[in-house]
Design a protein around this motif. Structure first.
Motif, PDB file in Angstrom:
ATOM      1  N   MET A   1       0.840  -1.184   0.000  1.00 36.10           N
ATOM      2  CA  MET A   1       0.000   0.000   0.000  1.00 36.10           C
ATOM      3  C   MET A   1       0.887   1.250   0.000  1.00 36.10           C
ATOM      4  SD  MET A   1      -2.875   1.259   2.753  1.00 36.10           S
ATOM      5  CE  MET A   1      -4.274   0.288   2.258  1.00 36.10           C
ATOM      6  N   ASN A   2       0.408   2.278  -0.616  1.00 39.12           N
ATOM      7  CA  ASN A   2       1.084   3.565  -0.684  1.00 39.12           C
ATOM      8  C   ASN A   2       1.381   4.073   0.726  1.00 39.12           C
ATOM      9  OD1 ASN A   2       1.398   6.431  -0.796  1.00 39.12           O
ATOM     10  ND2 ASN A   2       0.301   6.478  -2.747  1.00 39.12           N
ATOM     11  N   LYS A   3       2.618   4.527   0.967  1.00 41.56           N
ATOM     12  CA  LYS A   3       2.985   4.981   2.316  1.00 41.56           C
ATOM     13  C   LYS A   3       2.148   6.173   2.760  1.00 41.56           C
ATOM     14  CE  LYS A   3       6.781   7.873   0.714  1.00 41.56           C
ATOM     15  NZ  LYS A   3       8.171   8.187   0.813  1.00 41.56           N
ATOM     16  N   TYR A   4       1.696   6.986   1.818  1.00 39.83           N
ATOM     17  CA  TYR A   4       0.838   8.113   2.167  1.00 39.83           C
ATOM     18  C   TYR A   4      -0.545   7.629   2.593  1.00 39.83           C
ATOM     19  CZ  TYR A   4       4.514  10.918   0.192  1.00 39.83           C
ATOM     20  OH  TYR A   4       5.727  11.491  -0.053  1.00 39.83           O
ATOM     21  N   LEU A   5      -1.025   6.584   1.951  1.00 37.43           N
ATOM     22  CA  LEU A   5      -2.325   6.035   2.334  1.00 37.43           C
ATOM     23  C   LEU A   5      -2.262   5.444   3.743  1.00 37.43           C
ATOM     24  CD1 LEU A   5      -3.541   4.373  -0.986  1.00 37.43           C
ATOM     25  CD2 LEU A   5      -4.170   6.601  -0.028  1.00 37.43           C
ATOM     26  N   ASP A   6      -1.156   4.803   4.085  1.00 41.56           N
ATOM     27  CA  ASP A   6      -0.978   4.296   5.450  1.00 41.56           C
ATOM     28  C   ASP A   6      -0.983   5.447   6.450  1.00 41.56           C
ATOM     29  OD1 ASP A   6      -0.767   1.676   4.586  1.00 41.56           O
ATOM     30  OD2 ASP A   6       1.431   1.682   4.577  1.00 41.56           O
ATOM     31  N   PHE A   7      -0.283   6.523   6.114  1.00 45.43           N
ATOM     32  CA  PHE A   7      -0.218   7.694   6.993  1.00 45.43           C
ATOM     33  C   PHE A   7      -1.608   8.315   7.152  1.00 45.43           C
ATOM     34  CE2 PHE A   7       1.212  12.236   7.694  1.00 45.43           C
ATOM     35  CZ  PHE A   7       1.691  12.025   8.971  1.00 45.43           C
ATOM     36  N   ILE A   8      -2.330   8.452   6.038  1.00 48.80           N
ATOM     37  CA  ILE A   8      -3.693   9.004   6.074  1.00 48.80           C
ATOM     38  C   ILE A   8      -4.598   8.111   6.912  1.00 48.80           C
ATOM     39  CG2 ILE A   8      -5.759   9.453   4.670  1.00 48.80           C
ATOM     40  CD1 ILE A   8      -3.703  11.642   4.475  1.00 48.80           C
ATOM     41  N   GLU A   9      -4.468   6.812   6.752  1.00 50.34           N
ATOM     42  CA  GLU A   9      -5.286   5.882   7.539  1.00 50.34           C
ATOM     43  C   GLU A   9      -5.018   6.063   9.037  1.00 50.34           C
ATOM     44  OE1 GLU A   9      -6.152   1.117   8.028  1.00 50.34           O
ATOM     45  OE2 GLU A   9      -5.093   1.832   6.252  1.00 50.34           O
ATOM     46  N   ASP A  10      -3.750   6.228   9.413  1.00 49.48           N
ATOM     47  CA  ASP A  10      -3.413   6.474  10.820  1.00 49.48           C
ATOM     48  C   ASP A  10      -4.021   7.791  11.300  1.00 49.48           C
ATOM     49  OD1 ASP A  10      -1.949   4.127  10.867  1.00 49.48           O
ATOM     50  OD2 ASP A  10       0.000   5.127  10.659  1.00 49.48           O
ATOM     51  N   ILE A  11      -3.987   8.804  10.457  1.00 42.39           N
ATOM     52  CA  ILE A  11      -4.568  10.101  10.825  1.00 42.39           C
ATOM     53  C   ILE A  11      -6.081   9.985  10.981  1.00 42.39           C
ATOM     54  CG2 ILE A  11      -5.009  12.456  10.000  1.00 42.39           C
ATOM     55  CD1 ILE A  11      -2.175  12.316   8.717  1.00 42.39           C
ATOM     56  N   LEU A  12      -6.732   9.300  10.045  1.00 40.18           N
ATOM     57  CA  LEU A  12      -8.189   9.118  10.147  1.00 40.18           C
ATOM     58  C   LEU A  12      -8.551   8.345  11.407  1.00 40.18           C
ATOM     59  CD1 LEU A  12      -9.112   8.280   6.449  1.00 40.18           C
ATOM     60  CD2 LEU A  12      -9.779  10.322   7.733  1.00 40.18           C
ATOM     61  N   ASP A  13      -7.835   7.263  11.664  1.00 44.84           N
ATOM     62  CA  ASP A  13      -8.100   6.476  12.871  1.00 44.84           C
ATOM     63  C   ASP A  13      -7.917   7.327  14.122  1.00 44.84           C
ATOM     64  OD1 ASP A  13      -8.599   4.257  11.286  1.00 44.84           O
ATOM     65  OD2 ASP A  13      -6.652   3.307  11.682  1.00 44.84           O
ATOM     66  N   GLY A  14      -6.833   8.091  14.186  1.00 44.32           N
ATOM     67  CA  GLY A  14      -6.564   8.941  15.337  1.00 44.32           C
ATOM     68  C   GLY A  14      -7.580  10.058  15.501  1.00 44.32           C
ATOM     69  N   THR A  15      -8.107  10.547  14.383  1.00 42.27           N
ATOM     70  CA  THR A  15      -9.138  11.588  14.431  1.00 42.27           C
ATOM     71  C   THR A  15     -10.431  11.018  14.988  1.00 42.27           C
ATOM     72  OG1 THR A  15      -8.149  12.782  12.577  1.00 42.27           O
ATOM     73  CG2 THR A  15     -10.477  13.230  13.042  1.00 42.27           C
TER      74      THR A  15
END
Length: 122
Positions: A1-15
């Motif tokens: 998976m795209n490293k940016y998508l992983d980062f975005i997923e972490d941000i969404l989860d944390g939000t």
């Protein structure tokens, strides 16, 4: 998976789970790190640890003008930036991700922290 998508997923989860402590900040707070600071509609900030160091995660919501041949219109988009020592160390927005993937992210943050989510274009 795209490293940016992983980062975005972490941000969404944390939000959504509240582990990211977002709060609104004045539009001009990070003006020198933001392209087109005059175009900012809203800005949110959350403290994070990035690559082992304390940093700030910034969500900047801006106006966007779409010059479609038949239906030109105004919309909004969000950019995410990680700022450490007043330097942008990571930026996520177009062209890395399509603008529409983050277009209403500021509403999601506002909703998560209990402030009004709808922000109409002026």
């Amino acid at each position: 998976m795209n490293k940016y998508l992983d980062f975005i997923e972490d941000i969404l989860d944390g939000t959504y789970d509240g582990s990211l402590k977002w709060h609104p900040v004045p539009k001009e707070k990070h003006a020198k790190q933001i392209n087109e600071p005059w175009n900012i509609m809203r800005q949110f900030e959350a403290p994070i640890t990035f690559e082992g160091s304390p940093a700030k995660l910034i969500c900047v919501e801006k106006r966007m003008y779409i010059d479609d041949y038949l239906f030109p219109h105004e919309d909004r988009m969000c950019e995410l930036m990680v700022i450490s020592n007043d330097e942008v160390v990571k930026k996520i927005g177009p062209p890395i991700l399509p603008w529409y993937w983050l277009s209403k992210f500021a509403d999601k943050i506002a909703e998560a922290i209990g402030t009004p989510a709808v922000h109409r274009l002026a």
